[in-house]
Design a protein around this motif. Structure first.
Motif: not given
Length: 80
Positions: A19-21, A46-49, A51-57
């Protein structure tokens, strides 16, 4: 500090590096019937940090034998 009553609080803590890095994280945890909504709070964080894109799969890999949580949890996780 957040309550550890919900499994998601533990998942958020264990996924903090992601989430952070954006670091890759692997988490193994059992899941019980009372944890049926597991993943919702983590997804929200995750969405808060990000947004809609999220983290990579494949950034966060969670291995959770479903045990007594059953198919309802498996459906939720696949849809998430």
């Amino acid at each position: 500090m957040a309550s550890t009553r919900f499994l998601d609080n533990s998942l958020i803590a264990q996924a903090r590096a992601s989430i952070d890095r954006g670091a890759k994280v692997t988490i193994e945890t059992p899941i019980r019937n009372v944890d049926r909504a597991t993943g919702a709070m983590l997804s929200g964080e995750i969405a808060r940090v990000y947004g809609h894109a999220g983290l990579p799969e494949d950034t966060i890999d969670i291995s959770a034998p479903f045990g007594t949580a059953g198919k309802a949890s498996a459906r939720f996780w696949r849809a998430a």
